[in-house]
Design an enzyme around this catalytic site. Structure first.
Site, mmCIF file in Angstrom:
data_model
loop_
_atom_site.group_PDB
_atom_site.id
_atom_site.type_symbol
_atom_site.label_atom_id
_atom_site.label_comp_id
_atom_site.label_asym_id
_atom_site.label_seq_id
_atom_site.Cartn_x
_atom_site.Cartn_y
_atom_site.Cartn_z
ATOM 1 N N ASP A 10 0.862 -1.184 0.000
ATOM 2 C CA ASP A 10 0.000 0.000 0.000
ATOM 3 C C ASP A 10 0.899 1.235 0.000
ATOM 4 O OD1 ASP A 10 -2.157 1.654 0.125
ATOM 5 O OD2 ASP A 10 -2.745 1.143 2.176
ATOM 6 N N ASP A 104 -2.658 2.386 -6.274
ATOM 7 C CA ASP A 104 -1.676 2.489 -5.192
ATOM 8 C C ASP A 104 -1.621 1.288 -4.263
ATOM 9 O OD1 ASP A 104 -4.161 3.003 -4.151
ATOM 10 O OD2 ASP A 104 -3.502 4.609 -2.829
ATOM 11 N N GLU A 105 -2.300 0.206 -4.580
ATOM 12 C CA GLU A 105 -2.187 -0.974 -3.721
ATOM 13 C C GLU A 105 -2.414 -2.247 -4.521
ATOM 14 O OE1 GLU A 105 -5.180 -1.603 -0.684
ATOM 15 O OE2 GLU A 105 -6.524 -0.174 -1.648
#
Length: 352
Positions: A10, A104-105
């Site tokens: 993350d 983003d993860e």
């Protein structure tokens, strides 16, 4: 307990961190990524801004009252997507079992990895170091036997840290885990749990499967497994999409009207993707995920292609209006997608 080795990566305040990288003179100041406007909502907030209570999905009007000195920058989704591609290139050096959740993860299954590194914690450490060296951005990681536990673990040492949850420590860890840390447990569900005397995952574990089903519907089945550390979902490698879409997982469960505040920036992001891929679309789909993980979709199909971003947004707003209001519903995810794709200029009709 599973012998798999799952990493949840993350990125730390991703959108805001990318903007700070591009504009280093803003470092140390509360930075908010958002379009300014009466009905705009925050896309991301830097850690400095979070100290004032600002967070994604908050209205810009509220944010300005809480932190008048915050600096606002508009989102640059094309740039975020480029950086995300760099990050995924790092992942692919270690495994091809990569399941992106957003820009983003992502989940990575490194049980068997290309470098034959026996310890998932070492893989995570190398990945985080490579991401920082190549992008200047920090990432946090959770390492655990399954996706549920890895996602929780990634939040434990934020920002710029990692946390390992080995199989033999799972039950003790869950015994005192606050219920609000369980993915999918938002304000509505948490309030109901508290009314039943539940405060931790350990408390919830003392309820029988049938009791949880009665209290929480089919989500009760999932809760029964999760609080016992069970999650057999595989890491699903990304496959070629038959449509183009974008979505956002909200930091807290929101009523429909507030969740819909994200539609303008979702539409703008999606239109950039459509333009870059040089295609046109004839259908629009709205996707909503409720607090108890029910998926609601609505689709509009036209006889001709969407002419511009304004038409895309208008279609999404029409679809929102088709969702019947339920007073108890709160939403944890909202997204829009387009389908019936054709190469640009192949469809010449005007949109109607």
């Amino acid at each position: 307990m599973s012998s798999r080795k799952i990493i949840h990566i993350d990125m730390d305040a991703f959108y805001a961190s990318v903007e700070l990288r591009e504009q280093p003179h803003l470092k140390g100041r509360p930075v908010v990524v958002a379009w300014e406007g009466a009905r705009s909502v925050i896309c991301a907030a830097s850690y400095e801004a979070r100290q004032f209570g600002l967070h994604s999905a908050m209205s810009v009007a509220t944010a300005k009252r809480l932190c008048p000195q915050a600096v606002y920058v508009p989102p640059h989704f094309d740039l975020y997507r480029q950086v995300s591609a760099q990050i995924h290139a790092v992942f692919r050096r270690y495994t091809d079992l990569i399941e992106p959740l957003s820009l983003d993860e992502a989940y990575l299954d490194v049980t068997r990895n290309f470098k034959n590194i026996p310890y998932a914690s070492e893989v995570a450490k190398e990945i985080r170091a490579a991401i920082f060296a190549e992008t200047g951005l920090t990432a946090s990681a959770g390492i655990a036997p399954n996706k549920f536990l890895a996602k929780i673990a990634s939040d434990w040492r934020k920002p710029n840290g990692q946390f390992v949850l080995p199989p033999h420590k799972v039950m003790a860890f869950l015994e005192t885990l606050p219920l609000g840390k369980i993915p999918g447990v938002g304000k509505v569900t948490l309030k109901k749990m508290q009314s039943l005397g539940m405060r931790t995952a350990g408390d919830l574990r003392r309820f029988e499967r049938g009791e949880l089903l009665n209290h929480f519907g089919r989500y009760g089945y999932r809760l029964y497994d999760l609080v016992r550390g069970t999650d057999e979902r595989p890491v699903k490698a990304e496959r070629e999409r038959l449509q183009i879409s974008t979505e956002i997982t909200l930091p807290e469960d929101l009523p429909l009207e507030q969740a819909a505040g994200h539609l303008p920036h979702l539409a703008e992001d999606l239109w950039r993707q459509i333009t870059r891929k040089n295609v046109e679309a004839q259908s629009v789909t709205l996707k909503l995920k409720t607090y108890d993980f029910r998926i609601i979709t609505r689709t509009l199909t036209y006889s001709s292609v969407l002419p511009d971003c304004a038409a895309l947004l208008q279609a999404a707003q029409m679809l929102i209006a088709r969702v019947p209001p339920q007073t108890e519903d709160a939403f944890r995810l909202i997204g829009i997608g387009v389908g019936h794709l054709v190469p640009k200029n192949q469809q010449q009709d005007l949109w109607a």
